[in-house]
Design an enzyme around this catalytic site. Structure first.
Site, PDB file in Angstrom:
ATOM      1  N   HIS A  45      -6.672  -1.448  15.309  1.00 52.37           N
ATOM      2  CA  HIS A  45      -6.833  -0.656  14.078  1.00 52.37           C
ATOM      3  C   HIS A  45      -6.671  -1.544  12.839  1.00 52.37           C
ATOM      4  CE1 HIS A  45      -6.164   3.105  11.618  1.00 52.37           C
ATOM      5  NE2 HIS A  45      -5.592   2.207  10.838  1.00 52.37           N
ATOM      6  N   GLU A  46      -5.627  -2.354  12.834  1.00 51.56           N
ATOM      7  CA  GLU A  46      -5.374  -3.198  11.645  1.00 51.56           C
ATOM      8  C   GLU A  46      -6.434  -4.293  11.505  1.00 51.56           C
ATOM      9  OE1 GLU A  46      -3.289  -1.962   9.630  1.00 51.56           O
ATOM     10  OE2 GLU A  46      -2.508  -0.564  11.125  1.00 51.56           O
ATOM     11  N   ASN A  64      -2.521  -6.021   5.505  1.00 53.00           N
ATOM     12  CA  ASN A  64      -2.631  -7.104   4.519  1.00 53.00           C
ATOM     13  C   ASN A  64      -3.574  -8.181   5.051  1.00 53.00           C
ATOM     14  OD1 ASN A  64      -0.157  -5.891   3.290  1.00 53.00           O
ATOM     15  ND2 ASN A  64       0.800  -6.798   5.082  1.00 53.00           N
ATOM     16  N   GLU A 110       0.852  -1.188   0.000  1.00 54.35           N
ATOM     17  CA  GLU A 110       0.000   0.000   0.000  1.00 54.35           C
ATOM     18  C   GLU A 110       0.890   1.240   0.000  1.00 54.35           C
ATOM     19  OE1 GLU A 110      -4.025   1.565   2.192  1.00 54.35           O
ATOM     20  OE2 GLU A 110      -2.473   0.758   3.454  1.00 54.35           O
TER      21      GLU A 110
END
Length: 885
Positions: free
Chosen positions: A323-324, A291, A147
């Site tokens: 958050h991820e 990911n 990203e």
């Protein structure tokens, strides 16, 4: 083709990739060979002779297009470096429509710039297999960061978020190493290459290229399983590290499996993959990357050692993990249609990440933390003329990287918090769940989210949120009082305080959160819910007490009359933590912009001597640090503000003490660390002496436990400020030998407290040596920039070493370069420095970090304006109140 963005031709759409990497060179040039077979759908009514896709810093050896029964090799391969594209020319006109396969053989390099497929260096703990890549000093692990637009650095692909496809990945690796990817391992085959194996992974769901990931290294893991069942069984959750570190992944692991279950319930969609892997990566440009199924983190965002880590990292790890994980649904399952709507991913994941941490750790008061960190930082950035709307046009990849900023993340999450508070959390989350169900495995826009929320709430969400998303900036609400009523006026808030009429045309929908009553403790919500015009008068106000923007849920500043500000200060014990943070933050911002004055701010803050909450102190210390920074060049004011700060913190630091007590709360520990650091740096005698005593015991080796891990930053900083070169050398040595996860970051932050130009220059040279990883070069620079005594040396060093050190080292990854400059140069309050910086960059190619330069310029000029306007007022107030002669 949309003219506002540079995108690939729309008549070729990928549906599946098979990516094979082999012949990896584990040393030397770090090259690798690859083959990618892409199933494409050709929707071409006419003829074509070439196909264009993305490729960056790859060498394509051959390409072949299979259409039906015929195969055509490419006759010519040409590269457009600037647009990061490759054109495959087949040398003839082709008339074909339907399914086809494009097979490309290519070669790449495992780079060292934290983008694409790259290598990270580390010093191992324990025995390492001979096959692991190494040089004289370091070993290497390999991983990806795709990203926003760097999948094209790893393999040729159609690298845009709405060109979703499925992926098969296989990697040839040494037999004694581990390979990871988004999906579980399907099989391992023996390789033709001696001592190697090929690891084949299961097929991914339909997803964007930027979410593909793989990693290779000497990895080990700790494992837990979800409590909830998914398709009848629990999902394995693992934290992978290089050898010797896995046990430091246990805290993240414990959070991770609980949050997967929590989000599966909140979003009403089960976590969609068969596993969750978290991987600690030794060099990492951001904090982490979502990911799908293989989430990558910088080590300080995922590893935590109960014995040696500073407690602040406990909070960081818990939040970043949440958050991820939020992205696994919001971003991965449903992806923004184009990068202009990046905020949909990042703003939402930020808000919902804190929601999960509040669920797991209610005693941390994370919404108070959100207000003092996220909301205030978003205000700071969005108060600049050079801010941008939350949803911003993005032309191509180079522009994308610059909007991974405080607007997308922090303003985005702040307006989501505002909307959730207005609709009610339950209704808001129902709308989100409906949105995710409607768009799973595909792409969506901001309007799609508004539609789902409108339907769930029965309100026209678009009508009141549109300007918050698509217009630049935010308002300040200025209040005027009359008997029994108040009049309100909204205008765009600029730090420079000089919004022109054409910059102040937006009329925001402003949720007032207005409370009024006979006292702060009995005040109740007023019937008028929102301000929807430029000016309005509100009646039925009890002048004994009123306040607007309760708990700072609205994303705007409030400008009270001076007497009201003083009354709110008197009533502070009846206000919430969020209210107090808002009061102090608004008073400071209004001083800088000229809506209020620094005298009013200092009088307000003076009352907070008896404050006991860490999060309120955090806001106070940040605010006073900013005021002292602006006036640091004016001798008598600088001294007066130091005495003022000393008087303010003395009772609090003496009360909190040095010892961490059994069963003490996380927030009390954080308060101790903040107050000792602050008191020590402004010269509180007892704190300085105790810090130096503990430092000497620690450094001499007599007592390595003399400094609690959570006080290392405070003690090191105070020692360096007061101990000069010998303390500097001792901490530098600690940096070089540190084996703790957070040790290097803490040393760099502390070394920035040097007091002489010579040591500042020595530190900057050290930062740009190979001893400091590229991911950490900004850490020490931020500390120097915050240090008024030597901050000019940061600019001197950048200017004098731009061509030899700064640009060659950082320009490979413009995200890192932009961050380094913005944090290193935004603390000045001198127009001459702003002009010097602008002149220096005027003849440079600044695309990719130009927005950062705008922020620097605007911030310096606004602070310079503030300084010249309030200098006399501050001097008079300090004198009148006995802080100066």
């Amino acid at each position: 083709m949309a003219s506002d963005r540079d995108i690939l031709p729309s008549w070729v759409k990928p549906s599946h990739y098979t990516v094979s990497l082999y012949d990896l060179e584990f040393g030397g040039n770090f090259t690798y060979q690859g083959t990618v077979a892409i199933s494409v759908d050709i929707k071409n009514t006419g003829q074509f002779s070439d196909i264009v896709l993305n490729s960056h810093q790859l060498k394509l050896h051959s390409a072949e297009l299979k259409t039906g029964d015929s195969s055509r090799p490419s006759k010519d391969i040409t590269y457009d470096e600037k647009r990061q594209r490759v054109t495959l020319d087949f040398g003839e006109k082709i008339q074909y429509s339907g399914e086809a396969t494009l097979t490309i053989k290519f070669e790449g390099t495992i780079n060292n710039i934290m983008a694409g497929f790259y290598r990270s260096k580390y010093k191992p703990k324990g025995e390492v297999p001979a096959s692991v890549a190494k040089d004289d000093e370091f070993h290497y692990m390999f991983s990806t960061q795709f990203e926003s637009c760097d999948a094209r650095r790893g393999f040729p692909c159609f690298d845009e978020p709405n060109l979703k496809a499925t992926f098969d990945v296989d990697l040839e690796i040494p037999e004694d190493q581990v390979a990871l990817s988004n999906m579980p391992e399907k099989e391992t085959r023996k390789s033709k290459r001696s001592g190697f194996k090929t690891v084949v992974f299961d097929r991914t769901p339909t997803m964007s290229t930027y979410l593909l990931a793989w990693a290779i290294g000497d990895f080990e893991y700790v494992e837990e399983f979800t409590k909830r069942k998914y398709n009848g069984k629990s999902i394995p959750v693992r934290v992978y590290t290089t050898r010797g570190l896995k046990d430091q992944g246990r805290f993240a692991l414990e959070n991770c499996h609980q949050i997967v279950d929590y989000f599966s319930e909140v979003f009403q969609i089960d976590y969609p993959l068969p596993k969750v892997d978290l991987l600690a990566v030794h060099e990492f440009s951001h904090g982490a990357m979502e990911n799908w199924g293989l989430i990558t983190y910088r080590t300080t965002a995922v590893l935590f050692d109960e014995k040696t880590s500073a407690d602040s990292y406990r909070n960081r790890v818990a939040y970043v993990v949440a958050h991820e994980l939020a992205h696994q649904w919001f971003g991965n399952l449903v992806t923004m249609d184009w990068w202009s709507e990046l905020w949909l991913n990042e703003g939402f994941a930020t808000w919902v990440g804190w929601l999960a941490i509040d669920h797991l750790y209610p005693e941390w008061n994370v919404w108070g933390q959100f207000v003092t960190e996220s909301v205030q930082t978003a205000f700071q950035f969005d108060a600049l003329r050079f801010s941008h709307p939350i949803e911003v046009p993005v032309y191509d990849g180079l522009e994308v990287d610059q909007i991974f900023d405080h607007i997308s993340y922090l303003k985005g999450s702040s307006v989501i918090r505002m909307l959730s508070a207005h609709l009610g959390e339950k209704i808001f989350l129902q709308g989100v769940a409906d949105y995710l169900k409607a768009h799973q495995y595909s792409n969506a826009t901001t309007n799609d989210l508004w539609s789902a929320l409108s339907k769930a709430s029965g309100q026209d969400v678009n009508s009141f949120m549109d300007f918050w998303i698509r217009k630049i900036g935010f308002p300040v609400v200025t209040i005027a009082e009359e008997p029994g009523q108040i009049s309100l006026r909204q205008q765009r808030f600029l730090l420079s305080g000089d919004a022109k009429p054409e910059e102040d045309e937006t009329v925001w929908w402003i949720p007032l959160g207005l409370h009024t009553g006979t006292s702060a403790s009995t005040a109740s919500l007023h019937k008028i819910g929102a301000l929807t015009k430029k000016e309005d008068t509100i009646r039925d106000i009890d002048e004994t007490f009123y306040q607007i923007n309760k708990n700072l849920t609205g994303f705007y500043r409030t400008n009270y009359p001076p007497a009201r500000l003083a009354k709110l200060g008197e009533a502070r014990h009846h206000l919430t933590v969020e209210d107090k943070i808002g009061l102090v933050g608004d008073a400071y911002a209004n001083s800088v912009a000229g809506y209020g004055s620094t005298a009013g701010l200092l009088a307000l803050v003076e009352r907070f001597q008896d404050e006991s909450e860490y999060l309120v102190w955090s806001q106070i210390l940040t605010t006073l640090g900013s005021v002292r920074s602006v006036f640091s060049g004016t001798g008598d004011i600088s001294e007066g503000l130091r005495d003022y700060s000393l008087k303010l913190v003395t009772p609090a630091v003496e009360k909190v003490g040095w010892e961490f007590k059994e069963g003490e709360s996380f927030l009390v520990g954080q308060l101790r660390a903040a107050l000792i650091l602050s008191a020590g740096l402004i010269g509180h005698k007892a704190t300085v002496e105790e810090a130096q005593r503990r430092f000497d015991l620690y450094i001499s080796g007599k007592d390595r436990d003399a400094i609690n891990p959570s006080l290392r930053k405070a003690v090191f900083s105070i020692a360096i400020k007061n101990g000069g070169e010998s303390a500097f050398k001792a901490v530098q040595n600690d940096y070089l030998n540190s084996t703790t996860i957070d040790g290097k970051e803490i040393c760099l932050q502390s070394l920035g407290r040097v007091q002489t130009a010579e040591l500042a220059q020595e530190f900057l040279s050290f930062i740009f040596s190979d001893k400091v990883a590229m991911q950490d070069k900004h850490s020490g620079t931020i500390a120097l920039a915050n240090n008024a005594k030597v901050r000019i040396e940061v600019w001197n060093f950048i200017r004098d070493n731009w061509d030899t050190a700064i640009h060659p080292t950082l320009s490979g990854n413009l995200v890192v370069l932009e961050r380094f400059l913005r944090f290193g140069l935004n603390k000045f309050s001198d127009v001459a420095v702003a002009e010097d910086i602008a002149k220096f960059f005027s003849d440079k190619e600044t695309r990719g970090y130009n927005k950062g330069l705008d922020v620097i310029d605007d911030t310096i000029r606004s602070h310079a304006k503030y300084k010249s306007r309030d200098e006399v007022v501050v001097k008079e107030w300090l004198k009148a109140n006995g802080y100066t002669q």
